[in-house]
Design an enzyme around this catalytic site. Sequence first.
Site, PDB file in Angstrom:
ATOM      1  N   ASP A 149       9.687   3.123  20.124  1.00 35.34           N
ATOM      2  CA  ASP A 149      11.227   2.690  20.248  1.00 35.34           C
ATOM      3  C   ASP A 149      11.339   1.509  20.219  1.00 35.34           C
ATOM      4  OD1 ASP A 149      13.382   1.946  22.511  1.00 35.34           O
ATOM      5  OD2 ASP A 149      12.704   4.046  22.363  1.00 35.34           O
ATOM      6  N   HIS A 215      16.575  -0.830  25.356  1.00 35.53           N
ATOM      7  CA  HIS A 215      16.391   0.346  24.918  1.00 35.53           C
ATOM      8  C   HIS A 215      14.880   0.776  25.200  1.00 35.53           C
ATOM      9  CE1 HIS A 215      16.403   4.400  23.109  1.00 35.53           C
ATOM     10  NE2 HIS A 215      17.718   4.346  22.894  1.00 35.53           N
ATOM     11  N   SER A 578      18.452   9.126  24.737  1.00 38.18           N
ATOM     12  CA  SER A 578      17.393   8.938  24.998  1.00 38.18           C
ATOM     13  C   SER A 578      16.914   8.714  26.702  1.00 38.18           C
ATOM     14  CB  SER A 578      17.774   7.062  24.247  1.00 38.18           C
ATOM     15  OG  SER A 578      18.133   6.965  23.090  1.00 38.18           O
TER      16      SER A 578
END
Length: 804
Positions: A149, A215, A578
């Site tokens: 990520d 994220h 996600s």
Amino acid sequence: MKALITFIFSLTSLFFSFSLFTETGGAAAEKDGVYIVYMGAAASSKGSLRDDHAQLLSSLLTRKKNALVHNYKYGFSGFAAILSEEEAHSIAKRPGVVSVFPDPVLELHTTRSWDFLKYQTSVEVESNPNSDSNSTSQDSDGAIIGILDTGIWPESESFNDKAMGPVPSRWNGTCAREQDFNASNCNKKIIGARSYDVDQRSIIKYHSPRDMIGHGTHVASTAGGSEVQGVSYYGLAAGTAKGGSPGSRIAMYAVCSPHNGCSGSSILAAFDDAISDGVDVLSLSLGAPSFLKPELANDPIALGAFHAVQHGIIVVCSAGNAGPTPGSVVNAAPWIVTVAASTIDRDFESDVVLGGNKVIKVMIFFGPLSCLLVGRFRHFYSLTDIQGEGINFADIQKTPTYPIIYAKSAKKSGADENDARNCNPDSMDQGIIKGKIVVCDNEDSLYAPSEKKDEVKKLGGIGVVLIDDESRTVASTFGIFPMTVISSKDAAKVLSYINSTKNPVATILPTTSPTKYKPAPNIAYFSSRGPSTIPKNILKPDIAAPGVNILAAWIGNDTVEAPEGKEPPLYNVISGTSMACPHVSGIAATVKSRNPKWSPSAIRSAIMTTAIQINNLKASITNEKGTAATPYDLGAGEVSTTGPLQPGLVYETTTIDYLNFLCYNGYDISTIKNITNNIPDGFTCPKESSIDLISNINYPSIAISNFNEKAGRKVNRTLTNVAGDDKTEDAKTVYTVSIDAPAGLDVRVVPDKLQFTKNGDKSSYQVSFSAVNPLKNDVFGSITWSNGKYKVRSPFAVSSKNDD
């Protein structure tokens, strides 16, 4: 830094993807770019190069000293290098090379969510004996979750290592030493952190596992974050934050940067390192855009995942955010667990209150409705009917005192009416907008809701009521500006009030976060859908998990996300597949820790065959339209937190299955031997290698395409007993089949009973599909085996001969 990220809030295929870049193969447009040279299996000696790999690399570096970007040698063989188009074509013809392709740039595709899943599991207990609502995942010590990520914010309390034991001795990874990240940032929770240069030619470089986007931190804490009490998003969604496997360890592989996106070459490098490092689970909340699905041999995620699975690592990926378009699912290789996104039972409610005695105040919006009448009036507009969605911390009057207008009536002279009613820039008259709440349509995708908000605010508007059925289901953050999103059904009531009242007034209430919203879960509208296109004979997605309005850890320096006057948020609310992916990754880690000898396919089967199909109204889970969700929407169903720990039986997808899959897809035996060195002696591709034979792979679900009702179709499956051991009664049992088949399709299973005498026993069955008349549409059903204690359910999808 945050301004460099494009948060797409529209009806396009990239909605809620947190996309850094939308194009792939950026190097393909120019003759000198980064190419990935994939050469299949690694050398038998760990860390050494295959002879053909070494020779090719040496030849390249002799000609171009600084050409090498990444070298792959642990889990598989190959490299990424700066090549001309001519060099790439030449290398593709060399012995041992499977494929050469431009380096693609891929896109990035929680307090309440885990409580909701536990609640859903308890709801399912009556109908699914696998579920044990008293079971807990807190004792999942020892599993290692590798996450590819944007990096990690190690100071977050979600990554504290209190009461955790020593780092497992089998861990071979490392903690990066960079200017803003060093060994002291790792602990017994974060046991590894790596980062990768995307492109040596890039002017802007960012080489650190420290998350500058948020994220990766959000994903990591959802999968394996430690328990943290008293967490909220500025008072909203308050509760205890925890990951799905709080006892697991986290290894972060930062493959996405704020400037350069998520390059395929870095993703392959991370796979290679993770295999060597010794992770148990790999979680990837990223992938190719749905409109640019690469072939398997050119797909970094499919290639890396194949080798990871061959090394015993289960790989979990997001399905993509291009829903509800059919056939939009990505990361669909059969060795990947593909995850769709669903809602939970928490809402972020910001309501519109109308003036003129036009409101019924409802005490709460779930369960039996209790109403309090406000005066006597002709038309009833219930607050339940005008519930908005969105996160705002507005400080305006809670009574309806502000003039409210429809944006179309504020059209600037000479402007397009469609632009005006959509509140697009330079379309509305400031003199009319100033001091009012503005109702805006959101029927085009030219401008994001945030841009419409900014335009109204610039013109002196007091607030915005946005009309959008899809956005109404997902909370966006609007800071201190009064803004909310309502459905078109509710908009009709609001516009009727505006048009029938001389001086219409309203207000927008600040957000609250009530729970126990019904029905839940629903499949999120943005979640990518099946059928899979590579190929349709594998049913994808595999499973659904919470991916809407998920609260989890965030980076500690994000002033952009902070409302005016507030400190940066330590936890943030975002949505996407996600967010769904790490829920399943956490559960997979728990299953692995309880059953360390289980293969990746056994864990996937346990997750799929124990999935939940009912919502908190004890009705079928629905999609964004409110109709019953199909396996193309949610795969096998909503993931259970405890069912996978006791599946009873599992479908083990073997090496032979995967090799046959490659054969059926048109790869010849020499190419397959290059891809993997795990080929049983004497294996050759079957003489008949039709793509339709993929349906016969021992997968936990069944997908049949090009169905011919006259010929019918038969598929085989094999189940393995994993209940108890040889000394327990669970190991000696008989399962009976039940079939849920759609009208017009005849489904028969032979035999209808399977007997197992000990743990590890295998038993096979055959399913026959036939029909009298041609199928008009794709149809769905399920096959369930039960012994009274365990239920093992497999969904199926059958599409017609003429269906593309």
